[in-house]
Motif scaffolding. Structure first.
Motif, PDB file in Angstrom:
ATOM      1  N   SER A  19      -1.941 -20.462 -10.217  1.00 59.31           N
ATOM      2  CA  SER A  19      -2.749 -19.280  -9.946  1.00 59.31           C
ATOM      3  C   SER A  19      -4.031 -19.364 -10.763  1.00 59.31           C
ATOM      4  O   SER A  19      -4.045 -19.943 -11.852  1.00 59.31           O
ATOM      5  CB  SER A  19      -1.991 -18.002 -10.324  1.00 59.31           C
ATOM      6  OG  SER A  19      -0.807 -17.873  -9.576  1.00 59.31           O
ATOM      7  N   ASN A  24      -8.132  -7.735   0.802  1.00 61.98           N
ATOM      8  CA  ASN A  24      -7.009  -8.170   1.637  1.00 61.98           C
ATOM      9  C   ASN A  24      -7.024  -7.550   3.026  1.00 61.98           C
ATOM     10  O   ASN A  24      -6.008  -7.579   3.729  1.00 61.98           O
ATOM     11  CB  ASN A  24      -5.692  -7.834   0.927  1.00 61.98           C
ATOM     12  CG  ASN A  24      -5.581  -8.515  -0.427  1.00 61.98           C
ATOM     13  OD1 ASN A  24      -5.522  -9.733  -0.512  1.00 61.98           O
ATOM     14  ND2 ASN A  24      -5.566  -7.717  -1.496  1.00 61.98           N
ATOM     15  N   LYS A  75      -7.180 -12.424  -8.735  1.00 64.01           N
ATOM     16  CA  LYS A  75      -6.251 -13.521  -8.993  1.00 64.01           C
ATOM     17  C   LYS A  75      -5.665 -13.990  -7.673  1.00 64.01           C
ATOM     18  O   LYS A  75      -5.158 -13.192  -6.889  1.00 64.01           O
ATOM     19  CB  LYS A  75      -5.127 -13.062  -9.927  1.00 64.01           C
ATOM     20  CG  LYS A  75      -4.161 -14.160 -10.335  1.00 64.01           C
ATOM     21  CD  LYS A  75      -3.130 -13.629 -11.321  1.00 64.01           C
ATOM     22  CE  LYS A  75      -2.188 -14.720 -11.786  1.00 64.01           C
ATOM     23  NZ  LYS A  75      -1.187 -14.194 -12.755  1.00 64.01           N
ATOM     24  N   ARG A  76      -5.744 -15.308  -7.439  1.00 60.35           N
ATOM     25  CA  ARG A  76      -5.221 -15.876  -6.202  1.00 60.35           C
ATOM     26  C   ARG A  76      -4.331 -17.073  -6.501  1.00 60.35           C
ATOM     27  O   ARG A  76      -4.440 -17.699  -7.564  1.00 60.35           O
ATOM     28  CB  ARG A  76      -6.359 -16.309  -5.276  1.00 60.35           C
ATOM     29  CG  ARG A  76      -7.147 -15.142  -4.706  1.00 60.35           C
ATOM     30  CD  ARG A  76      -8.047 -15.596  -3.572  1.00 60.35           C
ATOM     31  NE  ARG A  76      -8.819 -14.505  -3.003  1.00 60.35           N
ATOM     32  CZ  ARG A  76      -8.375 -13.663  -2.078  1.00 60.35           C
ATOM     33  NH1 ARG A  76      -7.142 -13.790  -1.612  1.00 60.35           N
ATOM     34  NH2 ARG A  76      -9.144 -12.696  -1.598  1.00 60.35           N
ATOM     35  N   THR A 130      -7.821 -17.009 -11.712  1.00 55.96           N
ATOM     36  CA  THR A 130      -8.521 -15.734 -11.631  1.00 55.96           C
ATOM     37  C   THR A 130     -10.024 -15.976 -11.665  1.00 55.96           C
ATOM     38  O   THR A 130     -10.521 -16.674 -12.551  1.00 55.96           O
ATOM     39  CB  THR A 130      -8.118 -14.818 -12.793  1.00 55.96           C
ATOM     40  OG1 THR A 130      -6.704 -14.628 -12.767  1.00 55.96           O
ATOM     41  CG2 THR A 130      -8.801 -13.469 -12.684  1.00 55.96           C
ATOM     42  N   GLU A 145       5.555  -5.257  -3.047  1.00 55.58           N
ATOM     43  CA  GLU A 145       5.644  -6.495  -2.265  1.00 55.58           C
ATOM     44  C   GLU A 145       7.090  -6.897  -1.975  1.00 55.58           C
ATOM     45  O   GLU A 145       7.410  -7.378  -0.880  1.00 55.58           O
ATOM     46  CB  GLU A 145       4.909  -7.630  -2.988  1.00 55.58           C
ATOM     47  CG  GLU A 145       5.402  -7.919  -4.379  1.00 55.58           C
ATOM     48  CD  GLU A 145       4.571  -8.977  -5.079  1.00 55.58           C
ATOM     49  OE1 GLU A 145       5.057  -9.550  -6.066  1.00 55.58           O
ATOM     50  OE2 GLU A 145       3.424  -9.231  -4.655  1.00 55.58           O
ATOM     51  N   PRO A 198      -2.478  -2.971  -1.234  1.00 58.27           N
ATOM     52  CA  PRO A 198      -2.589  -3.584  -2.556  1.00 58.27           C
ATOM     53  C   PRO A 198      -3.873  -3.094  -3.228  1.00 58.27           C
ATOM     54  O   PRO A 198      -4.827  -2.690  -2.552  1.00 58.27           O
ATOM     55  CB  PRO A 198      -2.651  -5.086  -2.242  1.00 58.27           C
ATOM     56  CG  PRO A 198      -2.056  -5.231  -0.881  1.00 58.27           C
ATOM     57  CD  PRO A 198      -2.413  -3.969  -0.150  1.00 58.27           C
ATOM     58  N   ASP A 200      -8.309  -6.650 -10.233  1.00 54.99           N
ATOM     59  CA  ASP A 200      -8.032  -6.085 -11.559  1.00 54.99           C
ATOM     60  C   ASP A 200      -9.333  -6.007 -12.366  1.00 54.99           C
ATOM     61  O   ASP A 200     -10.384  -6.476 -11.931  1.00 54.99           O
ATOM     62  CB  ASP A 200      -7.004  -6.951 -12.285  1.00 54.99           C
ATOM     63  CG  ASP A 200      -6.248  -6.190 -13.375  1.00 54.99           C
ATOM     64  OD1 ASP A 200      -6.572  -5.014 -13.616  1.00 54.99           O
ATOM     65  OD2 ASP A 200      -5.352  -6.779 -13.988  1.00 54.99           O
ATOM     66  N   THR A 232      -4.042   1.865  -5.616  1.00 55.86           N
ATOM     67  CA  THR A 232      -3.089   1.237  -4.710  1.00 55.86           C
ATOM     68  C   THR A 232      -2.223   2.311  -4.072  1.00 55.86           C
ATOM     69  O   THR A 232      -1.989   3.371  -4.652  1.00 55.86           O
ATOM     70  CB  THR A 232      -2.214   0.199  -5.442  1.00 55.86           C
ATOM     71  OG1 THR A 232      -1.221  -0.322  -4.542  1.00 55.86           O
ATOM     72  CG2 THR A 232      -1.511   0.809  -6.641  1.00 55.86           C
ATOM     73  N   SER A 289      -5.043 -10.364  -6.046  1.00 59.76           N
ATOM     74  CA  SER A 289      -4.755  -9.268  -6.977  1.00 59.76           C
ATOM     75  C   SER A 289      -6.042  -8.836  -7.680  1.00 59.76           C
ATOM     76  O   SER A 289      -6.584  -9.553  -8.516  1.00 59.76           O
ATOM     77  CB  SER A 289      -3.718  -9.717  -8.013  1.00 59.76           C
ATOM     78  OG  SER A 289      -2.508 -10.089  -7.388  1.00 59.76           O
TER      79      SER A 289
END
Length: 672
Positions: A66, A407, A57-58, A68, A468, A389, A41, A384, A39
């Motif tokens: 999670s 991604n 963020k993963r 970041t 998603e 994403p 950001d 997006t 993600s």
């Protein structure tokens, strides 16, 4: 610009490996794929425009957490550098004015429970160094224009914090203490009970010096920004007689040099004024304003500008009737840039202060989620689309190009659902917009089991961003229908305010019209329908199952059903009172819109879900709904996630929730 954007995104989507595409060996999306999506950001472009910092963020499924991390990408888009370590989360990157340092927030260090502080990285090399050393968590910060000071936002120490410090100083174990509450607004989701500790502004000089507090009182101060000359700070605060009984917020200015100076109010609108941004010459402040506060969250958020002395105020988008956000002046001060929400899209827009013309440098079937301007006019934007994403792009000299492809490798392996943007008429003729997702192996002319998913809010919207949940359901063989019924935010104030004290009426008709459209167009099998949603999407699901039996299965997440029971238990006391009145004075208004009054009509097998610690929409109502359905013999199940508030954050719980969605719909919609 539309052509430029689509060309840039096409280049990004085609920039990954082509092996899967060339061999036709693409596969459908899985839950693990969703959890592996990074993600993107918090874009922050350097003052000279050479570098863009951002966060990703993963999820780590093994650790079930999670995290970041901080990255930088060059203006050319060729170099991506990870700037923070994998052993701690980092957020809020901020370049120093001279471009030599990158500051960020992180809770790192040798302590057992490190406190979030400001850290800095010398971009010439070396490890991150701690800049602030205070006991409180820092929630926001900003470099001064000359780079010699730091503006900080910190919360006062609470009685519990002070007691803990005293115990530790005495070498004792801290003892639990009761919460002592005397505020009207005493709850906020994701926080402990609210006491009188408040967020205030501090100014700090050299590294690890003692910050000087510059705002005080029983008020929260936020969204602080330096003036261009560094001599003042604009911020947002509700300093009315009883802040908890009002959503009024105003722009204030406090002197950053004179320690004895008192804050001065700039705006005086009865509604919320927020998101201040200084003009380059320091004479004006752009901001977002709500001019009809009695409509609470249904009111349109407009762009406004005011002189720093408060004498000249203009609402710039009063005739536009669309929500704006994140204003900032262009480098030359001739225009104000902002994000503009419009009919399932969100664009980057500018308001020319000379001609009053609004232009849209980035528009089309997309969502601009964030942006950052450099001093030379380059703009980093986070975009997006239905098959993309969020990624970063650079708008420079009227040319748009992709910067990141976080991604791309994963997307190249996947055959995603096709997404059709549709409009249809509701029962009373109102036009409603929505989207239909078809499975990757969709065959035209074949009717598919279909899921109607409902968005939260209610003042929000489904848009052209990557969805998603809909992609997952479509990958599992369902047609997915999503729509923006009345109450949604992208279609003007009247469209949104149609839901005021009227929940479950026009929005129910609108989403039923979406299903009718999907059936009429040959997408949906009318005998195999499911419905569901989270938050207000769960509430609207509750209306649906009390009003119709056409669905074979329902999933209601983090929902309300018995509204009177939530008064004083959730964190919406002000909004409830503005919209429905006090429950002991107007019980008939509360009961009129409460699905609880018709729970005896439910026959749809319903999965009920929520977070145990949710104070936004407390689990209490979900428990009551489950109890009623169970008592009546309706197939049901209650799933409660421990230590979770309104949003489910633990990766294993997110995975569990998605798995239960698929299993519930498979069992009752498909009959598996």
């Amino acid at each position: 610009m539309k052509k430029l954007l689509h060309a840039a995104i096409l280049a990004l989507l085609c920039s990954g490996t082509l092996s899967a595409q060339e061999t036709g060996d693409r596969r459908v999306l899985t839950i693990d794929d969703l959890l592996s999506i990074g993600s993107v950001d918090e874009p922050e472009i350097s003052h000279d425009g050479r570098w863009i910092a951002y966060t990703v963020k993963r999820v780590d499924q093994e650790e079930d957490e999670s995290s970041t991390q901080l990255f930088m990408v060059s203006k050319s888009g060729g170099d991506v550098l990870q700037m923070s370590g994998d052993d701690y989360p980092a957020a809020m990157p901020r370049f120093s004015p001279d471009g030599g340092m990158l500051a960020f927030l992180a809770a790192k260090g040798d302590e057992e429970e490190p406190v979030t502080q400001v850290w800095t990285l010398d971009l010439r090399g070396g490890e991150a160094r701690q800049y602030t050393d205070v006991k409180q968590e820092i929630s926001d910060f900003a470099w001064s224009p000359d780079g010699r000071q730091m503006l900080l936002v910190m919360k006062d120490k609470s009685a519990l914090d002070l007691a803990k410090e005293q115990a530790e100083a005495a070498g004792e174990e801290p003892k639990p203490l009761p919460y002592v509450i005397d505020r009207l607004q005493f709850k906020r989701d994701g926080q402990p009970y609210l006491d009188r500790s408040r967020d205030h502004l501090y100014i700090m000089g050299e590294r690890q010096s003692v910050p000087r507090q510059v705002t005080f009182g029983d008020f929260d101060d936020e969204a602080a920004v330096w003036s261009p000359d560094g001599r003042a700070v604009a911020f947002v605060s509700n300093r009315s007689e009883e802040p908890d009984a009002s959503e009024n917020r105003d722009i204030w200015i406090v002197d950053a040099v004179d320690a004895a100076a008192q804050p001065r109010r700039v705006t005086s609108n009865e509604g919320a004024d927020y998101a201040p941004a200084w003009s380059p010459d320091g004479k004006q402040i752009a901001y977002v304003t709500v001019t009809e506060p009695d409509l609470i969250w249904y009111a349109t958020n407009h762009l406004a500008v005011i002189s720093v002395d408060g004498d000249e105020q203009r609402v710039l988008t009063a005739d536009m009737d669309r929500n704006v956000s994140s204003p900032s002046f262009t480098a030359d001060g001739s225009a104000i840039m902002f994000m503009l929400e419009d009919s399932a899209e969100q664009h980057l827009a500018t308001f020319d202060l000379g001609t009053a013309a609004v232009s849209r440098p980035i528009e089309g079937n997309l969502v601009v989620q964030n942006y950052s301007q450099s001093a030379n006019g380059d703009i980093a934007v986070m975009v997006t689309m239905p098959h993309l994403p969020a990624e970063l792009f650079l708008l420079s000299n009227d040319s748009l190009k992709p910067l990141t492809k976080t991604n791309a490798a994963l997307l190249d392996e996947l055959e995603l659902a096709e997404v059709a943007n549709v409009t249809f008429s509701s029962r009373d003729g109102t036009e409603v917009e929505g989207f239909i997702f078809t499975p990757p192996a969709y065959e035209e002319g074949t009717r598919y089991p279909t899921i109607l998913r409902l968005h939260g809010g209610p003042v929000a919207q489904y848009d052209f961003s990557f969805n998603e949940e809909a992609q997952l359901l479509a990958a599992h063989g369902y047609v997915v229908v999503i729509a923006n019924p009345r109450g949604s935010s992208g279609y003007g104030q009247d469209f949104s305010a149609a839901l005021f004290a009227n929940w479950g009426v026009p929005d129910f008709e609108d989403v039923m019209a979406a299903v009718d459209y999907a059936v009429a167009e040959g997408y949906a099998d009318p005998e195999r329908l499911g419905v569901g949603g989270w938050s207000y999407g769960g509430i609207l699901t509750n209306y649906v199952i009390t009003k119709t039996d056409r669905f074979e299965a329902a999933i209601t997440g983090a929902s309300e059903v018995n509204f009177q029971a939530n008064y004083g238990h959730d964190h919406y006391q002000y909004a409830w009172e503005k919209e429905l009145g006090l429950p002991w004075e107007t019980p008939e208004v509360w009961q009129k819109i409460s699905p609880w009054e018709n729970v005896d009509k439910v026959v749809t097998p319903t999965l009920v879900m929520g977070g145990k610690d949710d104070w936004n929409v407390p689990i209490q109502n979900s428990e009551q709904l489950y109890q009623a359905l169970k008592r009546r013999g309706v197939p049901t199940q209650l799933v409660v996630y421990p230590d979770e508030s309104h949003g489910i954050s633990r990766p294993s719980f997110r995975k569990d929730r998605w798995q239960r969605y698929l299993e519930w719909y498979d069992q009752y919609v498909r009959g598996r």
